[in-house]
Scaffold this active site. Structure first.
Site, mmCIF file in Angstrom:
data_model
loop_
_atom_site.group_PDB
_atom_site.id
_atom_site.type_symbol
_atom_site.label_atom_id
_atom_site.label_comp_id
_atom_site.label_asym_id
_atom_site.label_seq_id
_atom_site.Cartn_x
_atom_site.Cartn_y
_atom_site.Cartn_z
ATOM 1 N N ASP A 1 34.501 35.923 17.694
ATOM 2 C CA ASP A 1 33.766 37.179 17.531
ATOM 3 C C ASP A 1 34.233 37.940 16.290
ATOM 4 O O ASP A 1 35.389 37.834 15.874
ATOM 5 C CB ASP A 1 33.967 38.036 18.792
ATOM 6 C CG ASP A 1 32.881 39.084 18.933
ATOM 7 O OD1 ASP A 1 31.836 38.980 18.253
ATOM 8 O OD2 ASP A 1 33.075 40.028 19.712
ATOM 9 N N GLY A 2 33.308 38.725 15.740
ATOM 10 C CA GLY A 2 33.654 39.624 14.637
ATOM 11 C C GLY A 2 33.120 39.202 13.281
ATOM 12 O O GLY A 2 33.431 39.838 12.263
ATOM 13 N N GLY B 1 30.083 39.484 12.055
ATOM 14 C CA GLY B 1 29.215 40.519 11.481
ATOM 15 C C GLY B 1 30.040 41.682 10.947
ATOM 16 O O GLY B 1 29.806 42.162 9.827
ATOM 17 N N ARG C 1 25.466 40.361 7.350
ATOM 18 C CA ARG C 1 26.135 39.757 8.513
ATOM 19 C C ARG C 1 26.232 38.235 8.398
ATOM 20 O O ARG C 1 27.218 37.626 8.797
ATOM 21 C CB ARG C 1 25.363 40.099 9.795
ATOM 22 C CG ARG C 1 25.449 41.542 10.215
ATOM 23 C CD ARG C 1 24.564 41.794 11.437
ATOM 24 N NE ARG C 1 24.894 40.883 12.526
ATOM 25 C CZ ARG C 1 25.918 41.050 13.356
ATOM 26 N NH1 ARG C 1 26.690 42.089 13.235
ATOM 27 N NH2 ARG C 1 26.155 40.172 14.302
ATOM 28 N N HIS D 1 28.945 34.789 9.211
ATOM 29 C CA HIS D 1 28.780 33.553 9.991
ATOM 30 C C HIS D 1 29.181 32.336 9.151
ATOM 31 O O HIS D 1 29.780 31.391 9.651
ATOM 32 C CB HIS D 1 27.336 33.406 10.479
ATOM 33 C CG HIS D 1 26.930 34.478 11.455
ATOM 34 N ND1 HIS D 1 27.746 34.883 12.485
ATOM 35 C CD2 HIS D 1 25.811 35.241 11.551
ATOM 36 C CE1 HIS D 1 27.148 35.831 13.180
ATOM 37 N NE2 HIS D 1 25.980 36.076 12.628
ATOM 38 N N GLU E 1 22.324 34.633 25.073
ATOM 39 C CA GLU E 1 22.005 36.041 24.803
ATOM 40 C C GLU E 1 21.795 36.299 23.310
ATOM 41 O O GLU E 1 21.212 37.312 22.920
ATOM 42 C CB GLU E 1 23.131 36.962 25.320
ATOM 43 C CG GLU E 1 23.171 37.109 26.838
ATOM 44 C CD GLU E 1 23.568 35.822 27.575
ATOM 45 O OE1 GLU E 1 24.456 35.102 27.074
ATOM 46 O OE2 GLU E 1 22.974 35.538 28.623
ATOM 47 N N TRP F 1 19.765 35.059 21.394
ATOM 48 C CA TRP F 1 18.340 35.068 21.016
ATOM 49 C C TRP F 1 17.818 36.490 20.860
ATOM 50 O O TRP F 1 16.748 36.701 20.301
ATOM 51 C CB TRP F 1 17.495 34.331 22.056
ATOM 52 C CG TRP F 1 17.792 32.862 22.163
ATOM 53 C CD1 TRP F 1 18.436 32.247 23.198
ATOM 54 C CD2 TRP F 1 17.474 31.832 21.225
ATOM 55 N NE1 TRP F 1 18.533 30.898 22.951
ATOM 56 C CE2 TRP F 1 17.952 30.609 21.747
ATOM 57 C CE3 TRP F 1 16.822 31.810 19.983
ATOM 58 C CZ2 TRP F 1 17.801 29.396 21.083
ATOM 59 C CZ3 TRP F 1 16.680 30.599 19.319
ATOM 60 C CH2 TRP F 1 17.170 29.408 19.874
ATOM 61 N N LEU G 1 40.706 14.886 17.902
ATOM 62 C CA LEU G 1 40.324 16.099 18.634
ATOM 63 C C LEU G 1 38.829 16.098 18.974
ATOM 64 O O LEU G 1 38.003 15.638 18.185
ATOM 65 C CB LEU G 1 40.667 17.316 17.773
ATOM 66 C CG LEU G 1 40.417 18.685 18.392
ATOM 67 C CD1 LEU G 1 41.540 19.655 18.018
ATOM 68 C CD2 LEU G 1 39.083 19.273 17.964
ATOM 69 N N ARG H 1 36.535 40.841 26.798
ATOM 70 C CA ARG H 1 35.618 40.382 27.844
ATOM 71 C C ARG H 1 35.283 38.907 27.661
ATOM 72 O O ARG H 1 35.574 38.313 26.624
ATOM 73 C CB ARG H 1 34.356 41.247 27.893
ATOM 74 C CG ARG H 1 33.628 41.373 26.592
ATOM 75 C CD ARG H 1 32.346 42.186 26.722
ATOM 76 N NE ARG H 1 31.830 42.448 25.386
ATOM 77 C CZ ARG H 1 31.959 43.609 24.747
ATOM 78 N NH1 ARG H 1 32.536 44.639 25.323
ATOM 79 N NH2 ARG H 1 31.485 43.741 23.511
ATOM 80 N N SER I 1 32.056 37.572 28.162
ATOM 81 C CA SER I 1 30.729 37.388 27.549
ATOM 82 C C SER I 1 30.025 36.108 28.004
ATOM 83 O O SER I 1 29.469 35.368 27.186
ATOM 84 C CB SER I 1 30.827 37.420 26.020
ATOM 85 O OG SER I 1 31.325 38.655 25.596
HETATM 86 C C1 FPP Z 1 30.098 36.331 16.792
HETATM 87 O O1 FPP Z 1 30.164 37.256 15.747
HETATM 88 C C2 FPP Z 1 29.627 35.104 16.304
HETATM 89 C C3 FPP Z 1 28.439 34.501 16.619
HETATM 90 C C4 FPP Z 1 27.447 35.031 17.535
HETATM 91 C C5 FPP Z 1 28.071 33.280 16.012
HETATM 92 C C6 FPP Z 1 29.226 32.362 15.875
HETATM 93 C C7 FPP Z 1 28.930 31.423 14.845
HETATM 94 C C8 FPP Z 1 29.853 30.980 13.986
HETATM 95 C C9 FPP Z 1 31.254 31.313 13.911
HETATM 96 C C10 FPP Z 1 29.481 30.028 13.056
HETATM 97 C C11 FPP Z 1 29.837 28.703 13.628
HETATM 98 C C12 FPP Z 1 28.735 27.997 13.384
HETATM 99 C C13 FPP Z 1 28.680 26.720 13.377
HETATM 100 C C14 FPP Z 1 27.691 26.141 12.539
HETATM 101 C C15 FPP Z 1 29.561 25.872 14.171
HETATM 102 P P1 FPP Z 1 29.207 38.505 15.789
HETATM 103 O O2 FPP Z 1 28.005 38.214 14.983
HETATM 104 O O3 FPP Z 1 28.927 38.874 17.199
HETATM 105 O O4 FPP Z 1 30.081 39.572 15.078
HETATM 106 P P2 FPP Z 1 30.151 41.119 15.425
HETATM 107 O O5 FPP Z 1 30.746 41.228 16.797
HETATM 108 O O6 FPP Z 1 31.054 41.635 14.360
HETATM 109 O O7 FPP Z 1 28.755 41.648 15.318
#
Ligand code: FPP
Length: 261
Positions: A38-39, A41, A51, A55, A85, A87, A149, A212, A214
């Site tokens: 997470d994080g 964005g 954002r 990713h 979620e 989506w 792995l 959490r 999630s």
């Molecule tokens: C959470 O950050 C991250 C996601 C919902 C997407 C996770 C995807 C990746 C790390 C890329 C990995 C991808 C591949 C191709 C394996 P957030 O967008 O919720 O960040 P925020 O909490 O700061 O908004």
């Protein structure tokens, strides 16, 4: 869109990850680590970027962490890449994550292969673009015989949806007369989950500051140890992974029982 935004390909997995493992006990490395990445964005926003930039950086981090985990003796990483979620996010962000995934599964497979990583997936195939489904199958096929792995990517995954899916498939077997309701035990149930064949995670890492679950691995994390950090996923380093494992090794796991003295 992906190539326009980020023409550069991913960096290869580091050949070597230099970590001071002297404080770790080699016979108590968590076999299976689950990660809520997470994080992304917020990381991008903090740098004045879109954002999606986060990713892309997050996907890079995952490769580095897979390499580091492998060198520490971890056997399985389950990473939450896209939830049922997710989506609800703006369509442009969803498209970007799908393109990122498509790119990852096409261009990075060689790198995974070179590092003996076996790629698997968990989640529902329904609703995923056909091209992504094909690339997932291809990634499974190409890395099937790798013995290093296991990178288990949770895509279009939700813990509740997974449990419902398992219940429905078992109910159908009972209805068809192929299974007696009283024969549904833990092993039979687990065999109907997307995680079939994998041991439960020992350690669950969450970055980004929230405390959490999630909807991640609701069944499988029953006895996982949790480790959270405020660090945003793109900034997560092998040294932090080591810190999480060191913390895991200090925990007393009782699985509901008592400690043997
Ligand atoms: C959470 O950050 C991250 C996601 C919902 C997407 C996770 C995807 C990746 C790390 C890329 C990995 C991808 C591949 C191709 C394996 P957030 O967008 O919720 O960040 P925020 O909490 O700061 O908004």
């Amino acid at each position: 869109m992906f190539d326009q935004l980020f023409p550069n390909v991913f960096r290869p997995m580091p050949k070597q990850v230099d970590l001071d493992t002297s404080g770790l006990s080699p016979d108590n490395i968590p076999q299976h680590i689950a990660i809520i990445m997470d994080g992304n964005g917020r990381w991008a926003k903090a740098q004045g970027k879109v954002r999606t930039f986060g990713h892309k950086a997050g996907a890079e981090t995952l490769k580095t962490i897979v390499r580091a985990a492998d060198s520490l003796g971890v056997k399985i990483i389950t990473a939450y890449a896209f939830s049922t979620e997710n989506w609800k996010r703006p369509v442009t962000e969803i498209h970007f994550i799908m393109e990122l995934l498509s790119h990852y599964l096409t261009n990075e497979i060689q790198d995974f292969n070179d590092n003996n990583v076996q790629v698997r997936f968990m989640g529902s195939r329904e609703g995923l673009p056909p091209v992504i489904r094909e690339k997932m199958d291809h990634a499974i096929e190409v890395t099937r015989d790798n013995t290093g792995l296991i990178l288990n990517l949770a895509i279009n995954y939700g813990g509740r949806a997974e449990i419902l899916h398992a219940v429905q498939s078992l109910a159908r077997r009972v209805q068809d007369g192929n299974l007696a309701a009283e024969d549904i035990d833990t092993a039979v149930f687990e065999d109907s989950l997307y995680s079939r064949g994998l041991p439960d995670p020992d350690l669950l890492i969450r970055t980004g500051g929230d405390q959490r679950i999630s909807n991640f691995l609701l069944w499988q994390i029953a006895y996982a140890e949790m480790w959270t950090t405020h660090v945003y996923w793109p900034d997560f380093t092998p040294a932090m992974l080591l810190e999480a494992i060191a913390s895991f090794q200090k925990r007393e796991r009782r699985f509901g029982g008592l400690v043997q003295k």
